[in-house]
Scaffold this active site. Structure first.
Site, PDB file in Angstrom:
ATOM      1  CD  GLU A 274      -3.307   0.064   2.071  1.00  0.00           C
ATOM      2  OE1 GLU A 274      -4.195  -0.794   1.950  1.00  0.00           O
ATOM      3  OE2 GLU A 274      -3.176   0.744   3.092  1.00  0.00           O
ATOM      4  CG  HIS A 295       7.463 -29.751   0.525  1.00  0.00           C
ATOM      5  ND1 HIS A 295       7.978 -31.004   0.309  1.00  0.00           N
ATOM      6  CD2 HIS A 295       8.238 -29.187   1.499  1.00  0.00           C
ATOM      7  CE1 HIS A 295       9.014 -31.209   1.130  1.00  0.00           C
ATOM      8  NE2 HIS A 295       9.184 -30.113   1.855  1.00  0.00           N
ATOM      9  CE  LYS A 409     -12.269   1.369   1.143  1.00  0.00           C
ATOM     10  NZ  LYS A 409     -11.750   2.437   1.988  1.00  0.00           N
TER      11      LYS A 409
HETATM   12  O1  PA5 Z   1      -3.290   1.507   5.945  1.00  0.00           O
HETATM   13  C1  PA5 Z   1      -4.384   1.988   5.671  1.00  0.00           C
HETATM   14  O2  PA5 Z   1      -4.582   3.203   5.697  1.00  0.00           O
HETATM   15  C2  PA5 Z   1      -5.553   1.103   5.316  1.00  0.00           C
HETATM   16  O3  PA5 Z   1      -5.173  -0.229   5.145  1.00  0.00           O
HETATM   17  C3  PA5 Z   1      -6.608   1.154   6.410  1.00  0.00           C
HETATM   18  O4  PA5 Z   1      -6.023   0.783   7.628  1.00  0.00           O
HETATM   19  C4  PA5 Z   1      -7.796   0.254   6.098  1.00  0.00           C
HETATM   20  O5  PA5 Z   1      -8.324   0.545   4.844  1.00  0.00           O
HETATM   21  C5  PA5 Z   1      -8.877   0.415   7.161  1.00  0.00           C
HETATM   22  O6  PA5 Z   1      -9.325   1.734   7.225  1.00  0.00           O
HETATM   23  P1  PA5 Z   1     -10.138   2.288   8.458  1.00  0.00           P
HETATM   24  O7  PA5 Z   1      -9.274   2.209   9.677  1.00  0.00           O
HETATM   25  O8  PA5 Z   1     -10.463   3.690   8.102  1.00  0.00           O
HETATM   26  O9  PA5 Z   1     -11.361   1.440   8.634  1.00  0.00           O
END
Ligand code: PA5
Length: 421
Positions: A274, A295, A409
Site C-alpha cells: 500500500e 513443497h 469500494k
Molecule cells: O493503511 C491503511 O490506511 C488502510 O489499510 C486502512 O487501515 C484500512 O483501509 C482500514 O481503514 P479504516 O481504519 O479507516 O477502517
C-alpha cells in the site's frame, strides 16, 4: 545483536560503485524522512510513537489491564492497518490468546463460528476504524453489537470500546451517542503505521504482552535507523530493494522459516504494497512460510521467471526446542539426526534453500532475529516501517497515501445500491 541483516550475497552481485550510488540516494531519502520534508510529511506521527511513555498511555493501560484481568475474550473488529499490526504481534508472540479478529473480510462462515464462541463466553469488543466508515468492520460491528446488547443489556456500554478518528466519522458519532469508551487514532498516523497507537496497543496489552518491552524495542528500531549509524539496517534494506528493482526484480518474497510469525509477513505485505505500489511503480510484496511452501512455491522460486528476489526471516535462537528421539529400529533412517533439535534441522533447511535459490539466480538477503520476544519483534517492525518509507522515496512515490484502495469500494457500493450522500 537483536536484529541484523546479512546481505553479503548482494554485495557479490552488484559493483561497489553501483551500491554506493544507491546508498547515497537512500541516505538522502532518510534525510527527507527524518527532517520531515518529503512527500506525505503530514503523516509522520508514527516516528514519534516509539518515544511515548507508559504514563502517556495511562487510560489505554487501565482498559487493557481490565480486559486482561477479566480473562474474557476481546473481539477486535477492523481491517487492513486497523487489525494487522495487533494480529502480527500477538499471534507471533502469544499464539494461544484471548483475542479474536473479525471485520477483515465478508465471510458468513467465520462470523457464525465467532458468534457461536461468543454465545458461550464473556467478551469485550474493540471496534477499530480510522475513517469510521469502512464497510467490512461496519457490518461486523453491527452484528456483534446486536449480540452484546442482547447478552449484556444495560451493561453493554462497558463492553464496547471504540478506536477511531478524534473528530469525524460515523463510528465517532455512534460512540458519542451511545457513551462507549473511546480511544483516538492521531490524524498524523496512517492506518498501516498505527501499530503503536491505541489501534495496536489496546489489543496487545489486553493479550498480556509487556508494553514496556514493546516500546523499548520500537525505540531501538528508531535509534538504529538514525542518520549517523553506519550499520543502519533500514538504509541497507531500502538500498538493496531499490537496486534490485532497478535491475528488473519486480517481486520480493519474504520467506519466513518460522510459521508462528506468519502474520508479520501479512502486516509487511500491506505496509509495503500500500505504501509503494503507485503511479505504475512498486515491488510486488509476496510471502512464503518455509519449509511448508518449499513443497509448493519452491519450484517456481527455484526455476520460474527470474523476476524475483527473496528476503529471509530467520530466528537464530529458540527458547522452546525439541530433540529428535533415537529409535533402535531406525526404520525411517532418521537416526543420523537423533541427537539434533528441530531448530538445527530448520537452520540447515534455511542455509540449503538460500544457497539453492542463489544458484537459481534469485538474489537473497536475510533478517536474523536473535530471539523471538517483544523487543526484537518491535525493533524489526520499526525497521520495516522506515525501510518502506525510504524505498518509496527512492522511486519518487509518496509512501503515506493509498488512492488506489478506493476503486473497489466505489464499484462495490454501486453494485450494493448504497445511497449517494
Ligand atoms: O493503511 C491503511 O490506511 C488502510 O489499510 C486502512 O487501515 C484500512 O483501509 C482500514 O481503514 P479504516 O481504519 O479507516 O477502517
Amino acid at each position: 545483536m537483536s536484529i541484523k541483516i546479512d546481505d553479503s550475497r548482494l554485495t557479490e552481485i552488484f559493483k561497489e560503485k553501483e551500491l554506493n550510488i544507491f546508498r547515497e540516494k537512500t541516505v538522502e531519502s532518510l534525510n527527507l524522512l527524518l527532517n520531515r520534508s518529503g512527500a506525505g510529511n503530514e503523516f509522520l506521527g508514527w516516528l514519534d510513537l516509539p518515544n511515548q511513555s507508559i504514563d502517556e498511555l495511562d487510560d489505554l493501560v487501565k482498559v487493557g489491564n481490565e480486559i486482561k484481568e477479566s480473562n474474557d475474550l476481546l473481539v477486535c473488529i477492523g481491517i487492513g492497518g486497523s487489525y494487522l499490526g495487533a494480529k502480527a504481534v500477538i499471534s507471533s508472540l502469544l499464539p494461544k490468546n484471548n483475542i479474536r479478529f473479525i471485520g477483515h473480510h465478508l465471510s458468513p462462515l467465520e462470523m457464525s463460528y465467532l458468534l457461536d464462541e461468543l454465545k458461550e463466553n464473556d467478551f469485550y469488543v474493540n471496534v477499530i476504524s480510522k475513517s469510521g466508515t469502512t464497510t467490512e468492520p461496519g457490518i461486523a460491528f453491527r452484528i456483534i453489537r446486536d449480540l452484546v446488547e442482547k447478552k449484556y443489556g444495560k451493561e453493554s456500554k462497558n463492553r464496547i470500546i471504540v478506536t477511531t478518528d478524534p473528530e469525524k466519522g460515523a463510528l465517532k458519532q455512534l460512540a458519542d451517542q451511545k457513551g462507549y469508551r473511546k480511544f483516538v487514532i492521531p490524524n498524523n498516523v496512517g492506518g498501516r503505521f498505527s501499530v503503536l497507537t491505541a489501534v495496536g496497543l489496546l489489543p496487545i496489552i489486553s493479550a498480556g504482552l509487556n508494553l514496556e518491552s514493546i516500546l523499548n524495542g520500537a525505540k531501538r528500531g528508531l535509534e538504529k535507523s538514525s542518520l549517523d549509524n553506519e550499520e543502519n539496517i533500514a538504509i541497507k534494506y531500502a538500498r538493496n530493494r531499490s537496486i534490485l528493482y532497478s535491475s528488473g526484480k519486480k517481486i520480493e518474497i519474504l520467506a519466513s522459516m518460522e510459521p508462528q510469525i506468519h502474520f508479520i509477513a501479512e502486516w509487511w505485505k500491506q505496509l509495503y504494497g500500500e505504501s509503494e505500489g503507485k503511479n505504475g511503480k512498486g515491488i510486488f510484496p509476496a510471502s512464503v512460510d518455509f519449509t511448508t511452501d518449499l513443497h509448493s512455491l519452491g519450484q517456481l522460486i527455484q526455476d520460474g521467471e527470474r523476476n524475483l528476489f527473496e528476503t529471509f526471516l530467520v530466528i537464530d535462537n529458540y527458547s522452546d526446542d525439541i530433540q529428535i528421539p533415537y529409535d533402535s529400529e531406525n526404520l525411517d533412517g532418521l537416526n543420523y539426526l537423533s541427537d539434533k533439535k528441530i531448530s538445527f534441522v530448520n537452520k540447515k533447511a534455511y542455509q540449503g534453500t538460500r544457497n539453492a535459490h542463489e544458484d537459481g539466480n534469485v538474489p537473497t538477503s536475510t533478517f536474523h532475529i536473535a530471539e523471538l520476544n517483544e523487543e526484537n519483534l518491535m525493533e524489526l517492525l520499526v525497521i520495516f516501517e522506515i525501510g518502506i518509507a525510504l524505498s518509496a522515496y527512492n522511486i519518487g512515490v509518496n509512501p503515506f497515501n493509498q488512492p488506489g484502495v478506493e476503486a473497489y469500494k466505489s464499484n462495490m457500493f454501486e453494485l450494493l445500491g448504497k445511497p449517494k450522500v
